[in-house]
Design a protein around this motif. Structure first.
Motif, PDB file in Angstrom:
ATOM      1  N   PHE A 136       0.760  -1.307  -0.097  1.00  0.00           N
ATOM      2  CA  PHE A 136       0.045   0.137  -0.166  1.00  0.00           C
ATOM      3  C   PHE A 136       0.848   1.245  -0.070  1.00  0.00           C
ATOM      4  O   PHE A 136       1.929   1.424   0.609  1.00  0.00           O
ATOM      5  N   ASP A 137       0.359   2.383  -0.709  1.00  0.00           N
ATOM      6  CA  ASP A 137       1.065   3.590  -0.730  1.00  0.00           C
ATOM      7  C   ASP A 137      -0.003   4.486  -0.275  1.00  0.00           C
ATOM      8  O   ASP A 137      -1.112   4.606  -0.611  1.00  0.00           O
ATOM      9  N   SER A 138       0.436   5.671   0.066  1.00  0.00           N
ATOM     10  CA  SER A 138      -0.589   6.767   0.541  1.00  0.00           C
ATOM     11  C   SER A 138       0.266   8.148   0.409  1.00  0.00           C
ATOM     12  O   SER A 138       0.346   8.812   1.430  1.00  0.00           O
ATOM     13  N   SER A 139       0.906   8.424  -0.882  1.00  0.00           N
ATOM     14  CA  SER A 139       1.620   9.547  -1.096  1.00  0.00           C
ATOM     15  C   SER A 139       1.029  10.575  -1.949  1.00  0.00           C
ATOM     16  O   SER A 139       1.348  11.493  -2.402  1.00  0.00           O
ATOM     17  N   ILE A 140      -0.194  10.331  -2.591  1.00  0.00           N
ATOM     18  CA  ILE A 140      -0.803  10.921  -3.735  1.00  0.00           C
ATOM     19  C   ILE A 140      -2.033  11.973  -2.782  1.00  0.00           C
ATOM     20  O   ILE A 140      -2.829  10.974  -2.128  1.00  0.00           O
ATOM     21  N   ALA A 141      -2.322  13.144  -2.973  1.00  0.00           N
ATOM     22  CA  ALA A 141      -3.264  13.897  -2.425  1.00  0.00           C
ATOM     23  C   ALA A 141      -3.918  14.611  -3.422  1.00  0.00           C
ATOM     24  O   ALA A 141      -3.694  15.815  -3.620  1.00  0.00           O
ATOM     25  N   PRO A 142      -4.935  13.973  -3.953  1.00  0.00           N
ATOM     26  CA  PRO A 142      -5.566  14.552  -5.134  1.00  0.00           C
ATOM     27  C   PRO A 142      -6.210  15.831  -4.911  1.00  0.00           C
ATOM     28  O   PRO A 142      -6.428  16.724  -5.696  1.00  0.00           O
ATOM     29  N   GLN A 143      -6.537  16.237  -3.590  1.00  0.00           N
ATOM     30  CA  GLN A 143      -7.251  17.482  -3.300  1.00  0.00           C
ATOM     31  C   GLN A 143      -6.558  18.483  -2.388  1.00  0.00           C
ATOM     32  O   GLN A 143      -7.195  19.382  -1.692  1.00  0.00           O
ATOM     33  N   ARG A 144      -5.316  18.155  -2.316  1.00  0.00           N
ATOM     34  CA  ARG A 144      -4.288  19.070  -1.304  1.00  0.00           C
ATOM     35  C   ARG A 144      -3.782  20.187  -2.167  1.00  0.00           C
ATOM     36  O   ARG A 144      -2.625  19.873  -2.638  1.00  0.00           O
ATOM     37  N   LEU A 145      -4.354  21.307  -2.438  1.00  0.00           N
ATOM     38  CA  LEU A 145      -3.734  22.381  -3.359  1.00  0.00           C
ATOM     39  C   LEU A 145      -2.496  22.973  -2.440  1.00  0.00           C
ATOM     40  O   LEU A 145      -1.679  23.572  -3.291  1.00  0.00           O
ATOM     41  N   ASP A 146      -2.214  22.766  -1.341  1.00  0.00           N
ATOM     42  CA  ASP A 146      -1.405  23.261  -0.391  1.00  0.00           C
ATOM     43  C   ASP A 146       0.309  22.646  -0.934  1.00  0.00           C
ATOM     44  O   ASP A 146       1.124  23.313  -0.893  1.00  0.00           O
ATOM     45  N   ALA A 147      -0.085  21.420  -1.375  1.00  0.00           N
ATOM     46  CA  ALA A 147       1.345  20.872  -1.816  1.00  0.00           C
ATOM     47  C   ALA A 147       1.707  21.174  -2.903  1.00  0.00           C
ATOM     48  O   ALA A 147       3.022  21.001  -3.238  1.00  0.00           O
ATOM     49  N   PHE A 148       1.166  22.273  -3.569  1.00  0.00           N
ATOM     50  CA  PHE A 148       1.683  22.849  -4.938  1.00  0.00           C
ATOM     51  C   PHE A 148       2.559  23.852  -4.572  1.00  0.00           C
ATOM     52  O   PHE A 148       3.208  24.366  -5.366  1.00  0.00           O
ATOM     53  N   MET A 149       2.819  24.177  -3.132  1.00  0.00           N
ATOM     54  CA  MET A 149       3.606  25.327  -2.719  1.00  0.00           C
ATOM     55  C   MET A 149       4.782  24.749  -1.918  1.00  0.00           C
ATOM     56  O   MET A 149       5.671  25.507  -1.309  1.00  0.00           O
ATOM     57  N   SER A 150       5.106  23.340  -2.088  1.00  0.00           N
ATOM     58  CA  SER A 150       5.923  22.753  -1.130  1.00  0.00           C
ATOM     59  C   SER A 150       7.053  22.114  -2.448  1.00  0.00           C
ATOM     60  O   SER A 150       6.775  22.271  -3.584  1.00  0.00           O
ATOM     61  N   LEU A 151       8.140  21.603  -1.884  1.00  0.00           N
ATOM     62  CA  LEU A 151       9.220  21.143  -2.373  1.00  0.00           C
ATOM     63  C   LEU A 151       8.522  19.806  -3.510  1.00  0.00           C
ATOM     64  O   LEU A 151       7.788  19.305  -3.054  1.00  0.00           O
ATOM     65  N   VAL A 187      -4.761  10.691  -0.048  1.00  0.00           N
ATOM     66  CA  VAL A 187      -4.554  11.463   1.241  1.00  0.00           C
ATOM     67  C   VAL A 187      -5.371  12.557   0.746  1.00  0.00           C
ATOM     68  O   VAL A 187      -5.690  13.012  -0.254  1.00  0.00           O
ATOM     69  N   SER A 188      -6.183  12.925   1.867  1.00  0.00           N
ATOM     70  CA  SER A 188      -7.281  13.869   1.978  1.00  0.00           C
ATOM     71  C   SER A 188      -8.043  13.883   0.935  1.00  0.00           C
ATOM     72  O   SER A 188      -8.343  14.884   0.140  1.00  0.00           O
ATOM     73  N   SER A 189      -8.813  12.827   0.659  1.00  0.00           N
ATOM     74  CA  SER A 189      -9.887  12.832  -0.387  1.00  0.00           C
ATOM     75  C   SER A 189     -11.171  12.608  -0.039  1.00  0.00           C
ATOM     76  O   SER A 189     -11.393  12.048   1.081  1.00  0.00           O
ATOM     77  N   TYR A 190     -12.087  13.007  -0.831  1.00  0.00           N
ATOM     78  CA  TYR A 190     -13.756  12.766  -0.612  1.00  0.00           C
ATOM     79  C   TYR A 190     -14.156  12.242  -1.848  1.00  0.00           C
ATOM     80  O   TYR A 190     -13.950  12.994  -2.837  1.00  0.00           O
TER      81      TYR A 190
END
Length: 191
Positions: A136-151, A187-190
């Motif tokens: 299992f992996d949990s490294s993708i966050a389709p609804q986390r827009l804050d991630a686009f401001m990170s490394l 991560v962080s999905s609905y």
């Protein structure tokens, strides 16, 4: 509706605190309080633990496991120079196996789940996970827009088209549905 609780357990430096001091705070304060709260409300969660933290504070891992929570890998290091999106296939396999081995030695049970530090992955990560024995992996966050401001933010744009529900990944892309044996729990999905 289902809800998955997850926690990243790490000792990255915050506000100038040393790694050692942060590890002390996690072990003596933060983690026991969180585990008590989860027990009170009968919450089961996955705790993604850094291998380097587990090495210096194995009691943290034992505490999580003893309370009936899932212990999972968060890689070995949170050092941005060793992020999974900049590592080769061989380097990723090595990091994944190192973390897995440390955690398994502490709890005596197979580690099957992974989340990349800072959610940074590349095209080699699905194969590296398979080669290192993860499911299992949990490294993708389709609804986390804050991630686009990170490394690693350029590569995270692919998440916008990632499925929001649990899926098998593509062999070369965790954010695409495919036929690999790796199951992505976004991560962080609905949905």
């Amino acid at each position: 509706m289902s809800c998955f609780f997850t926690n990243d357990v790490e000792h990255t430096s915050v506000n100038g605190k040393t790694y050692e001091r942060i590890a002390d705070e996690v072990e003596q304060n933060t983690l026991p309080r969180l585990l008590d709260l989860y027990d009170k409300y009968h919450v089961r969660s996955t705790f993604f633990v850094l291998g380097s933290l587990a090495e210096i504070r194995p009691n943290i891992v034992r505490m999580i496991y003893a309370r009936g929570q899932e212990v999972a890998s968060h890689g070995y290091s949170h050092d941005y120079t060793k992020a999974f999106d900049v590592l080769s296939l061989e380097e990723q396999i090595s990091e994944l196996r190192l973390s897995k081995d440390i955690l398994e030695q502490i709890i005596g049970e197979e580690i099957v789940s992974f989340r990349a530090p800072a959610l940074r992955v590349n095209e080699y990560t699905p194969l590296a996970l398979i080669e290192a024995g993860y499911k299992f992996d949990s490294s993708i966050a389709p609804q986390r827009l804050d991630a686009f401001m990170s490394l690693g933010s350029k590569k995270k744009r692919a998440w916008l088209k990632a499925p929001r529900m649990i899926y098998n990944t593509a062999e070369d892309n965790l954010s695409r549905q495919g036929t690999s044996s790796i199951v992505e729990v976004p991560v962080s999905s609905y949905g």
